[in-house]
Design an enzyme around this catalytic site. Structure first.
Site, PDB file in Angstrom:
ATOM      1  CB  VAL A 157      60.162 -13.419 -79.089  1.00 52.60           C
ATOM      2  CG1 VAL A 157      59.374 -14.233 -80.088  1.00 52.60           C
ATOM      3  CG2 VAL A 157      61.490 -14.090 -78.806  1.00 52.60           C
TER       4      VAL A 157
ATOM      5  CG  ASP B 184      68.166   0.486 -82.955  1.00 45.00           C
ATOM      6  OD1 ASP B 184      68.974   0.628 -83.894  1.00 45.00           O
ATOM      7  OD2 ASP B 184      67.649  -0.607 -82.674  1.00 45.00           O
TER       8      ASP B 184
HETATM    9 MN    MN Z   1      63.814  -3.340 -84.082  1.00 51.62          MN
END
Ligand code: MN
Ligand code: ADP
Length: 516
Positions: free
Chosen positions: A266, A405
């Site tokens: 978060v 990523d």
């Molecule tokens: Mn991300």
């Protein structure tokens, strides 16, 4: 079991008590299996009931936290809140201690044991110290422990001759039932009958129990709803406490709200405060990335960290809570490497356990858009492409890292350039799957810019070679990938035989840069 309960609850139990407008046992559930009174009264059944009650008495209570909009303006309030949270944590610990005792009591010496693990409030990876181990079983008065109901011995009766008392004795049974009410869910108001010499008949007890169950299920459903609506913003009490501490210490001025909620983290926005030390400047706006302390989402990421030799020694010995901290730590180290290489990325402010504070990319609380969300002029798109190519090379050569990523989701457009974020999963190129990760990154990047109309954009294979400095010649994806895997395998074999990595695909053979 349910049908036995339903059968035990009498339909004509009369008007409902004042605390309940609708009679809970008015319409018993399907009584598919009936059982005799003897069954109901049997010791075995009583034991099972007891067990079930005890199990049901500890519903899963999930700490729900509203998004913490923490300000430093009202220090008193926030201190009070902190105090309250500390108390809550204390309470949770005590609750768990009680649970542990219940568990022990139930399991006894039995070979098959029941675990209450899922009902604990403080999970092992949330807890921070061995304080949890404090077991106040030994203290003289334990306010949570109900006085034990008098038990009837195995043979089913006590006393002799005409003084004989069986387990069916109304008084004994009634008292027992009253005591067993204690085992209803904590939210269930049982009044202070427990303190009195109140004798509940089996009938009333069973009805009450049935009601307690349905109430509990109802509240669980409500709870679930509530949980879903706020879960995304929810942070556990420990995390909130850490955040409060940062605000109270003046390091952060205000935590304004949540920017993003992902599966694994978060992210909050905050205005920076003052640093305790002169040499460190806290950026005016910060992003706080809180790595979620629920493990599930992290399980599938094991492969990134498990084989990363930097963390290898530690991985196996760590508990889940520490592994999550390691993700945060990894992100910090990787960001620092990138910062040192001059790659546009958030600057690390501080790492506290699983909370990483970094500079905010964006302005006035508005985060910079992701590359996937922004419409760039063809000129900017081209610029973004070349910059990305450059950054990938720098990342590989200077930082000895593969993002792992990389896509338009983890690139922000700010100040006319691309910023890289989200590097907790980044690995070194010699990671057993490092080159595969790199190839995947290249595919994402190539596709994005090709679709974005950048004519010069290299295809994924060319990009891979350009970034890695390798010269894989295969002209189709399958062969290309096979060669990548062969290279990885070669490296692994070398590790097996020689205990160290080959530097073949670190083009300049530089040792990794350590910032630790
Ligand atoms: Mn991300
Ligand atoms: P996740 O693992 O959840 O994808 P990210 O690090 O990608 O975590 O962060 C999620 C989102 O939060 C990002 O897509 C971005 O919008 C925002 N974000 C993260 N870090 C920053 C930052 N330093 N500045 C501005 N926004 C950020």
């Amino acid at each position: 079991m349910d049908s036995a309960l339903a059968a035990a609850a009498t339909p004509e139990a009369g008007p409902g008590p004042a605390w309940q407008s609708k009679c809970p046992w008015g319409a018993p559930n399907a009584t598919s299996r009936s059982c005799s009174l003897a069954d109901v009264m049997s010791e075995q059944l009583a034991k099972e009931l007891q067990l079930e009650e005890e199990n049901a008495a500890f519903p899963e209570v999930v700490a729900v936290a509203e998004g913490p909009f923490i300000t430093g303006e009202n220090v008193d309030t926030s201190s009070d809140l902190m105090l309250a949270q500390m108390l809550q944590m204390e309470f949770d610990r005590e609750y768990d201690a009680q649970l542990r005792r219940e568990e022990k009591k139930i399991n006894g010496d039995s070979k098959v044991s029941i675990s209450f693990e899922n009902y604990r409030k403080v999970h092992p990876y949330d807890s921070d110290s061995s304080e949890d181990e404090v077991d106040w079983q030994d203290t003289r008065h334990d306010p949570y422990r109900a006085d034990k109901p008098t038990t009837t011995p195995r043979r089913g009766f006590i006393g002799k001759g005409k003084d004989i008392t069986t387990k069916h004795d109304e008084v004994v049974c009634g008292r027992k039932n009253t005591a067993r009410m204690e085992n209803f869910a904590p939210e269930f108001q049982v009044g202070d009958g427990i303190g009195m010499d109140l004798k509940l008949s089996n009938q009333v007890f069973n009805a009450l129990k049935q009601h307690a169950y349905s109430e509990e299920r109802r509240s669980a459903r409500l709870h679930e709803k509530k949980e879903h609506s706020t879960a995304e913003k929810a942070v556990d009490p420990k995390t909130r406490l850490l955040l409060y501490k940062m605000v109270n210490a003046g390091m952060l001025e205000t935590i304004t709200g949540c920017i993003s909620t992902g599966k694994e983290s978060v992210v909050f926005h905050a205005y920076g405060g003052k640093s305790a030390t002169e040499d460190k400047v806290i950026p005016p706006e910060c992003a706080i990335k809180v790595f979620k302390t629920t493990l599930n989402e992290f399980k599938n990421r094991d492969k990134y960290i498990k084989d990363d030799y930097r963390f290898k020694d530690r991985f196996s010995k760590l508990n889940p809570r520490k592994i999550i901290r390691m993700w945060a730590e990894k992100e910090m180290h990787n960001l620092t490497r990138m910062q040192n290489a001059g790659i546009p990325c958030p600057q690390v402010v501080i790492l506290k356990k699983h909370i990483l504070v970094m500079s905010f990319i964006g302005k006035d609380q508005i985060p910079a858009p992701k590359l996937k969300d922004v419409t760039l002029s063809s000129e900017d798109m081209k610029k973004a492409y070349y910059q990305t190519l450059n950054m990938m090379q720098q990342l590989y050569k200077e930082c000895n890292l593969v993002h792992a990523d990389l896509s338009e989701y983890n690139m922000l457009w700010h100040d006319g350039k691309v910023w890289l974020i989200d590097v907790s999963q980044s690995v070194e190129p010699t990671h057993p799957h490092g080159l595969e990760f790199l190839f995947r990154d290249c595919r994402n990047v190539a596709q994005f810019f090709q679709k974005g109309g950048v004519a010069e954009a290299l295809n994924e294979r060319e990009l891979f070679n350009a970034v890695s400095g390798l010269n894989i010649t295969a002209d189709n994806e399958v062969d290309f990938q096979a060669e990548i895997e062969a290279l990885e395998k070669m490296n692994e074999d070398h590790v097996q035989n020689h205990g160290k990595k080959l530097s073949t695909f670190s083009s300049d053979g530089d040792p990794p840069i350590y910032d630790e």
